[in-house]
Structures are given as structure tokens and as C-alpha cells.
Design an enzyme around this catalytic site. Structure first.
Site, PDB file in Angstrom:
ATOM      1  N   LYS A  22       2.583  19.186  71.250  1.00 51.41           N
ATOM      2  CA  LYS A  22       1.378  18.785  70.506  1.00 51.41           C
ATOM      3  C   LYS A  22       0.584  17.728  71.274  1.00 51.41           C
ATOM      4  O   LYS A  22      -0.634  17.838  71.422  1.00 51.41           O
ATOM      5  CB  LYS A  22       1.793  18.217  69.137  1.00 51.41           C
ATOM      6  CG  LYS A  22       0.680  17.476  68.450  1.00 51.41           C
ATOM      7  CD  LYS A  22       1.129  16.772  67.191  1.00 51.41           C
ATOM      8  CE  LYS A  22       1.807  15.429  67.393  1.00 51.41           C
ATOM      9  NZ  LYS A  22       0.988  14.234  67.300  1.00 51.41           N
ATOM     10  N   ASN A  23       1.290  16.693  71.773  1.00 47.23           N
ATOM     11  CA  ASN A  23       0.560  15.579  72.391  1.00 47.23           C
ATOM     12  C   ASN A  23       0.031  15.902  73.787  1.00 47.23           C
ATOM     13  O   ASN A  23      -0.707  15.101  74.368  1.00 47.23           O
ATOM     14  CB  ASN A  23       1.428  14.323  72.408  1.00 47.23           C
ATOM     15  CG  ASN A  23       1.583  13.744  71.010  1.00 47.23           C
ATOM     16  OD1 ASN A  23       0.887  14.164  70.076  1.00 47.23           O
ATOM     17  ND2 ASN A  23       2.494  12.792  70.854  1.00 47.23           N
ATOM     18  N   ARG A  92      -5.892  10.576  64.270  1.00 54.37           N
ATOM     19  CA  ARG A  92      -6.435   9.523  65.125  1.00 54.37           C
ATOM     20  C   ARG A  92      -6.728  10.022  66.531  1.00 54.37           C
ATOM     21  O   ARG A  92      -7.604   9.487  67.207  1.00 54.37           O
ATOM     22  CB  ARG A  92      -5.453   8.361  65.206  1.00 54.37           C
ATOM     23  CG  ARG A  92      -4.957   7.905  63.865  1.00 54.37           C
ATOM     24  CD  ARG A  92      -3.956   6.836  64.064  1.00 54.37           C
ATOM     25  NE  ARG A  92      -4.514   5.883  65.002  1.00 54.37           N
ATOM     26  CZ  ARG A  92      -5.366   4.946  64.680  1.00 54.37           C
ATOM     27  NH1 ARG A  92      -5.722   4.793  63.441  1.00 54.37           N
ATOM     28  NH2 ARG A  92      -5.842   4.146  65.598  1.00 54.37           N
ATOM     29  N   CYS A 116      -3.086   3.166  60.318  1.00 54.61           N
ATOM     30  CA  CYS A 116      -2.280   4.312  59.891  1.00 54.61           C
ATOM     31  C   CYS A 116      -0.884   3.828  59.554  1.00 54.61           C
ATOM     32  O   CYS A 116      -0.567   2.647  59.726  1.00 54.61           O
ATOM     33  CB  CYS A 116      -2.277   5.417  60.929  1.00 54.61           C
ATOM     34  SG  CYS A 116      -1.137   5.194  62.255  1.00 54.61           S
ATOM     35  N   ARG A 121      -3.296   0.421  65.335  1.00 56.94           N
ATOM     36  CA  ARG A 121      -3.739   1.406  66.320  1.00 56.94           C
ATOM     37  C   ARG A 121      -5.243   1.381  66.633  1.00 56.94           C
ATOM     38  O   ARG A 121      -5.958   2.347  66.400  1.00 56.94           O
ATOM     39  CB  ARG A 121      -3.304   2.808  65.881  1.00 56.94           C
ATOM     40  CG  ARG A 121      -1.814   2.919  65.730  1.00 56.94           C
ATOM     41  CD  ARG A 121      -1.367   4.305  65.403  1.00 56.94           C
ATOM     42  NE  ARG A 121      -1.388   5.193  66.535  1.00 56.94           N
ATOM     43  CZ  ARG A 121      -1.096   6.475  66.460  1.00 56.94           C
ATOM     44  NH1 ARG A 121      -0.798   7.016  65.318  1.00 56.94           N
ATOM     45  NH2 ARG A 121      -1.111   7.235  67.526  1.00 56.94           N
ATOM     46  N   ASP A 306       8.475   7.853  69.813  1.00 56.37           N
ATOM     47  CA  ASP A 306       8.453   9.053  68.957  1.00 56.37           C
ATOM     48  C   ASP A 306       9.846   9.624  68.701  1.00 56.37           C
ATOM     49  O   ASP A 306       9.991  10.573  67.935  1.00 56.37           O
ATOM     50  CB  ASP A 306       7.561  10.146  69.587  1.00 56.37           C
ATOM     51  CG  ASP A 306       6.090   9.785  69.506  1.00 56.37           C
ATOM     52  OD1 ASP A 306       5.743   8.856  68.764  1.00 56.37           O
ATOM     53  OD2 ASP A 306       5.281  10.442  70.196  1.00 56.37           O
ATOM     54  N   ILE A 328       6.587  -0.580  70.587  1.00 52.96           N
ATOM     55  CA  ILE A 328       5.262   0.024  70.793  1.00 52.96           C
ATOM     56  C   ILE A 328       4.364  -0.114  69.560  1.00 52.96           C
ATOM     57  O   ILE A 328       3.200  -0.492  69.668  1.00 52.96           O
ATOM     58  CB  ILE A 328       5.382   1.524  71.178  1.00 52.96           C
ATOM     59  CG1 ILE A 328       6.350   1.717  72.351  1.00 52.96           C
ATOM     60  CG2 ILE A 328       4.006   2.121  71.486  1.00 52.96           C
ATOM     61  CD1 ILE A 328       5.904   1.152  73.677  1.00 52.96           C
ATOM     62  N   ARG A 398       2.144  18.386  60.670  1.00 54.51           N
ATOM     63  CA  ARG A 398       1.155  17.948  61.677  1.00 54.51           C
ATOM     64  C   ARG A 398       1.652  18.206  63.085  1.00 54.51           C
ATOM     65  O   ARG A 398       0.851  18.412  64.001  1.00 54.51           O
ATOM     66  CB  ARG A 398       0.897  16.435  61.543  1.00 54.51           C
ATOM     67  CG  ARG A 398       0.179  16.060  60.280  1.00 54.51           C
ATOM     68  CD  ARG A 398      -0.145  14.607  60.293  1.00 54.51           C
ATOM     69  NE  ARG A 398      -0.847  14.258  61.538  1.00 54.51           N
ATOM     70  CZ  ARG A 398      -1.203  13.046  61.882  1.00 54.51           C
ATOM     71  NH1 ARG A 398      -0.924  12.037  61.083  1.00 54.51           N
ATOM     72  NH2 ARG A 398      -1.818  12.832  63.010  1.00 54.51           N
TER      73      ARG A 398
HETATM   74  N1  EPU Z   1      -3.363   0.065  71.610  1.00 51.91           N
HETATM   75  C1  EPU Z   1      -4.297  -0.934  71.519  1.00 51.91           C
HETATM   76  N2  EPU Z   1      -5.600  -0.643  71.861  1.00 51.91           N
HETATM   77  C2  EPU Z   1      -5.980   0.602  72.268  1.00 51.91           C
HETATM   78  C3  EPU Z   1      -5.011   1.627  72.370  1.00 51.91           C
HETATM   79  C4  EPU Z   1      -3.699   1.321  72.034  1.00 51.91           C
HETATM   80  O1  EPU Z   1      -3.984  -2.062  71.160  1.00 51.91           O
HETATM   81  O2  EPU Z   1      -7.173   0.800  72.570  1.00 51.91           O
HETATM   82  C5  EPU Z   1      -1.964  -0.216  71.239  1.00 51.91           C
HETATM   83  C6  EPU Z   1      -1.501   0.624  70.040  1.00 51.91           C
HETATM   84  O3  EPU Z   1      -1.903   0.070  68.809  1.00 51.91           O
HETATM   85  C7  EPU Z   1      -0.012   0.682  70.240  1.00 51.91           C
HETATM   86  C8  EPU Z   1       0.126   0.697  71.769  1.00 51.91           C
HETATM   87  O4  EPU Z   1      -1.115   0.194  72.289  1.00 51.91           O
HETATM   88  O5  EPU Z   1       0.581  -0.479  69.717  1.00 51.91           O
HETATM   89  C9  EPU Z   1       0.382   2.051  72.390  1.00 51.91           C
HETATM   90  O6  EPU Z   1      -0.513   2.998  71.836  1.00 51.91           O
HETATM   91  P1  EPU Z   1      -1.003   4.288  72.587  1.00 51.91           P
HETATM   92  O7  EPU Z   1      -2.485   4.178  72.760  1.00 51.91           O
HETATM   93  O8  EPU Z   1      -0.177   4.558  73.774  1.00 51.91           O
HETATM   94  O9  EPU Z   1      -0.718   5.398  71.475  1.00 51.91           O
HETATM   95  P2  EPU Z   1      -1.614   6.670  71.237  1.00 51.91           P
HETATM   96  O10 EPU Z   1      -2.181   7.118  72.508  1.00 51.91           O
HETATM   97  O11 EPU Z   1      -2.528   6.408  70.088  1.00 51.91           O
HETATM   98  C10 EPU Z   1       0.228   8.469  71.673  1.00 51.91           C
HETATM   99  C11 EPU Z   1       0.859   9.592  70.904  1.00 51.91           C
HETATM  100  C12 EPU Z   1       1.759   8.995  69.829  1.00 51.91           C
HETATM  101  C13 EPU Z   1       2.824   8.140  70.510  1.00 51.91           C
HETATM  102  C14 EPU Z   1       2.141   7.054  71.370  1.00 51.91           C
HETATM  103  C15 EPU Z   1       3.117   6.216  72.160  1.00 51.91           C
HETATM  104  C16 EPU Z   1      -0.808  11.338  71.058  1.00 51.91           C
HETATM  105  C17 EPU Z   1      -1.822  12.181  70.391  1.00 51.91           C
HETATM  106  N3  EPU Z   1      -0.201  10.398  70.302  1.00 51.91           N
HETATM  107  O12 EPU Z   1      -0.526   7.716  70.729  1.00 51.91           O
HETATM  108  O13 EPU Z   1       2.379  10.093  69.154  1.00 51.91           O
HETATM  109  O14 EPU Z   1       3.635   7.527  69.548  1.00 51.91           O
HETATM  110  O15 EPU Z   1       1.227   7.679  72.293  1.00 51.91           O
HETATM  111  O16 EPU Z   1       3.890   7.016  72.983  1.00 51.91           O
HETATM  112  O17 EPU Z   1      -0.531  11.513  72.222  1.00 51.91           O
HETATM  113  C18 EPU Z   1       3.361  11.247  67.348  1.00 51.91           C
HETATM  114  O18 EPU Z   1       3.260  12.292  67.999  1.00 51.91           O
HETATM  115  O19 EPU Z   1       4.034  11.169  66.280  1.00 51.91           O
HETATM  116  C19 EPU Z   1       2.671  10.039  67.804  1.00 51.91           C
HETATM  117  C20 EPU Z   1       2.400   9.009  67.006  1.00 51.91           C
END
Ligand code: EPU
Length: 418
Positions: A22-23, A92, A116, A121, A306, A328, A398
Site C-alpha cells: 500500500k505505502n 493523510r 489522526c 502528523r 508499522d 516515530i 484501508r
Molecule cells: N513529521 C513532521 N513534519 C512533516 C512530516 C512528518 O513533523 O512534515 C513527523 C511525523 O509527525 C512523524 C514523523 O515525522 O512523527 C515521521 O513521519 P513520516 O512523515 O515519515 O510519516 P508519513 O510519511 O506520514 C509513512 C507511512 C506510515 C508510516 C510512516 C513511518 C505512507 C502512506 N505512510 O507516513 O504508514 O507509519 O511513514 O514509517 O507511506 C500505515 O501504513 O499504517 C502508516 C501509518
């Protein structure tokens, strides 16, 4: 709303298949916005977040057609550069269209994602990155607008913390920017490398994807391509943990073992034994004798956040005390209160959960709160005595394709009820 009804205690025996990730599929679908040509994508998982992303692409002008179990996407013209609130609020990862839309048409309006279940996030790092590439960012009425009428220009972007979708968003913006972009402290997740592979097939010039420094030499335009999504390492890991508790034996089919090396390492420390009948198959058997181990979640190649909830569910069945630290996300222990209702012994202090095992689990009515928390409840229910009813399984839909069918195919007593 659908529920799962699970009768625990039945062994899992046979071969369980893994779907596409998915990701990885989400950013790859967003990347189709970068060209007017057709992009053919194979092994797209049939899960709700993917249908949401397809709807989002259609709402900005894409034609999305089913194709051999995947999709063929063509965005001849972007007719509206806006990701509306109705779609973003349910997913998101919708913010992944920000970078490609500004790169393609100099303009994007994306509803700001709210908080969320697992944390605040924010997307501030995506926005400061786009500003570095020359986009003007403004916010009004709950939307963020990125505007670059004369196109984007390459720059050095240093992320203050590692962000997966942030790296993907900026990578998609940079491929059409003028000149060179360097992304420092980039996410190294396999999903980032998969996106870079597709972009390269489309004509992008990228080096270093999969490492902390990614270099991009912008090109004037991209063309169509065909790509198969990598296997879902989190789905594979979820099944391996189910197998460590109930496998007789369970063979997980279609895995990239390199992508789950940290998980396999931790599971081995806990006493789980694996065999590898072929390059993409892993066999696991329940021994009934697991040891408590400590872990802290980390960015790839560390232990994935995850997988934390599912591993924690396994630790309720291990002898001893294990300490699980979530680094994280700030609020990712929603599964704990439900596991307590099933008889687990877990204490939480800040970002640390202490699990004392082994405790017998007994079936109960529990509530799914987010995707991976729901997966941990399914695992606990498979190992519990008696019947568990999991409410709100739309969370699990999802990101897990037909999980109840896959699990019943290997002997689990699980069905969906309305
Ligand atoms: N963060 C910030 N500012 C930003 C972006 C991120 O402070 O602009 C913080 C976040 O709040 C978090 C940390 O940085 O505390 C890491 O977040 P990241 O941006 O890496 O997460 P994401 O890209 O929103 C993806 C996966 C998540 C997975 C995380 C971490 C996708 C679509 N989602 O989220 O997957 O947990 O990376 O590996 O790729 C899931 O599949 O259940 C899921 C939540």
C-alpha cells in the site's frame, strides 16, 4: 459498520500470499500526475486507501482504468489542481499529490490534513521543502496552496527529521525542477526506492534513492512506463507474527526478506525459528516458547513503527518482561487498552510500553482504532481462547487486502459480519 468475528485457538497451516505494498502504491499512483502519457501499474493492492487515491486522481482529471489486476492511469491534462477536504480527511497520504501537481502545473491546493489517531502528523517539512524549490506557500480556509507559475528550481533540501511521504513528495517535485536538487536526511524506506525506480523508468534522473542523500537532475518532461509494486513488507510481517503464535507451519509467500530484516532479527531474538523454502517464501511455526525482547521503533532499516503493535501483541505471549519504545509517532499505543481487555498485562508510560508475559488471552469485544492497531487485535484474537469481535474494521480495510479471506484460507476461524 463491519466487524470481524474470530474464534481463537485454531492453527494456521498452509501458504498465505502477500499483496503489493500500500505505502509504495500510493506515491507511485501520485507520480502518474507527472506525465500526460499512460502509466501502467501492476500489483496494486485492493485496499481502501488505494481506492481513495484513485478517486483523488480522477478528481484532478486522471483517467484510471483497471488493468490486469492493477491500474492504467493517464492524466492527459490536469483539470483541477485541488485535493479536496472530503478525500484528504480520510487519508493523510493525499498530501502526496502536492509535489507532483506543482511540478506539473505550477499550482496545487491541498486540504490540510488534521490530526489522526496516531499523532499530530504535520506536513511542515513537505512545505518548507517545496519553498526551497521556489514555490510560494500560503494557507487559507483549511487549504495549503503551493504556487510556482514559472516552474520549480533545484535546491538543497535538508530534512530536520526523516519523513517518508515528505521525501517522496519532494522527489516527485524535484524530477521536473530546473537543475539539480539534493535531498539530505532522506527516508531510506524501500517504498522511496520503489518510487524512484518508477520515476527513472519515466525518464527521471535520480541517484542515491535508498540512501540518506538523494540527487536529482531535473528533466523537462517525463513519459509513460510500466511498473510492478514491491511486496507489502508490513502485511508480510503481520502474517509472520500470526505464524509465530499459531503456525503449523504457516508459509508466507511473495516476501522480500531484505525489507523485513530488522523484524526477522527481533523475532529470532524472541526465539522464533524460520525456514526459507525459496527466495520469496518464509515458513514459520509456533513453538509455544517465546522469550521477551526489548525494542525501539526506528526509521528504515530499523524496526518499523508499522510493526510495533503486532510485535507487542506477540510479546503478550512471551515469557518475561519486554520494553517497547515508540519513537516515530507520539500516540501509537491505542491497541494496548484493547489488549488489556483480552487479558494482557501491559503498562504504558509516555512512549514506553512494558509488556509482562506470558498471559493467557481470552476473546472479548474490542475496537479497531487505526490500521496497524487493528492488525494487532486480529493477531491477539487468533491466539486467544474463545470468540473476539473486532468493531470498526474499516480501519483494517484501508491497508490489508481481504485479510479475513487470506487468514481463513490457512485455517483461521474468522468472518466478517455487518
Ligand atoms: N513529521 C513532521 N513534519 C512533516 C512530516 C512528518 O513533523 O512534515 C513527523 C511525523 O509527525 C512523524 C514523523 O515525522 O512523527 C515521521 O513521519 P513520516 O512523515 O515519515 O510519516 P508519513 O510519511 O506520514 C509513512 C507511512 C506510515 C508510516 C510512516 C513511518 C505512507 C502512506 N505512510 O507516513 O504508514 O507509519 O511513514 O514509517 O507511506 C500505515 O501504513 O499504517 C502508516 C501509518
Amino acid at each position: 459498520m463491519d466487524k470481524f468475528v474470530i474464534e481463537g485457538g485454531h492453527p494456521l497451516k498452509g501458504v498465505i500470499p502477500v499483496s503489493g505494498a500500500k505505502n509504495a502504491a500510493l506515491p507511485v499512483l501520485a507520480a502518474t500526475l507527472l506525465t500526460a502519457d499512460e502509466v501502467t501499474l501492476d500489483r496494486i493492492p485492493k485496499v481502501r486507501d488505494i481506492r481513495t487515491m484513485a478517486k483523488l486522481l480522477e478528481s484532478v482529471g486522471a483517467e484510471v482504468k483497471p488493468n490486469n489486476g492493477g491500474y492504467a492511469v493517464r492524466v492527459t491534462e490536469v483539470t483541477s489542481a485541488e485535493a479536496p477536504y472530503e478525500l484528504v480527511k480520510t487519508m493523510r497520504a493525499s498530501s502526496l499529490v502536492l509535489g507532483p501537481l506543482v511540478a506539473r502545473c505550477g499550482e496545487a491546493r491541498v486540504s490540510m490534513p488534521g490530526g489522526c489517531a496516531i499523532g499530530a502528523r504535520p506536513i511542515n517539512l513537505h512545505l518548507t521543502g517545496l519553498e526551497k524549490l521556489g514555490a510560494k506557500i500560503s494557507q487559507e480556509h483549511g487549504y495549503v496552496r503551493a504556487h510556482a507559475p514559472n516552474g520549480l528550481t533545484g535546491a538543497v533540501i535538508h530534512f530536520d527529521r526523516v519523513t517518508v511521504t515528505g521525501t517522496e513528495d519532494l522527489l516527485m517535485a524535484a524530477v521536473l525542477a530546473k537543475g539539480e536538487t539534493v535531498i539530505e536526511n532522506a527516508a531510506r524506506e524501500p517504498e522511496v526506492s520503489d518510487l524512484a525506480d518508477l520515476l527513472t523508468k519515466m525518464g527521471a534522473r535520480i541517484e542515491g534513492a535508498g540512501t540518506s542523500t538523494i540527487q536529482v537532475e531535473g528533466v523537462a518532461e517525463l513519459h509513460g512506463a510500466t511498473h510492478a509494486i514491491i511486496p507489502d513488507r508490513i502485511e508480510a510481517g503481520t502474517f509472520l507474527i500470526a505464524g509465530a503464535l499459531m503456525g503449523d507451519p504457516l508459509t508466507v509467500d511473495g516476501v522480500n526478506t531484505e525489507h523485513i530484516a530488522a523484524l526477522i532479527d527481533k523475532m529470532r531474538q524472541a526465539g522464533v525459528e524460520f525456514s526459507f523454502p525459496s527466495e520469496d517464501r518464509i515458513e514459520v511455526r509456533a513453538s509455544g516458547k517465546l522469550r521477551a525482547v526489548d525494542l525501539a521503533t526506528k526509521e528504515y532499516p530499523g524496526f518499523a513503527t508499522d510493526m510495533q503493535a503486532q510485535f507487542l501483541a506477540m510479546m503478550t505471549q512471551a515469557e518475561g518482561e519486554s520494553e517497547i519504545i515508540e519513537t516515530i509517532f507520539e500516540n501509537r499505543f491505542m491497541h494496548v487498552s484493547e489488549l488489556l481487555r483480552m487479558g494482557a498485562d501491559i503498562a504504558i508510560e509516555g512512549n514506553r510500553a512494558t509488556v509482562r508475559g506470558k498471559t493467557e488471552l481470552s476473546g472479548a469485544r474490542v475496537m479497531a482504532s487505526d490500521l496497524r492497531a487493528s492488525a494487532s487485535l486480529v493477531i491477539a484474537a487468533l491466539a486467544a481462547r474463545g470468540e473476539t469481535v473486532i468493531d470498526r474494521v474499516y480501519h483494517i480495510d484501508r491497508g490489508y487486502e481481504r485479510i479475513e479471506e487470506k487468514l481463513s484460507g490457512v485455517g483461521a476461524q474468522i468472518h466478517r459480519a455487518e
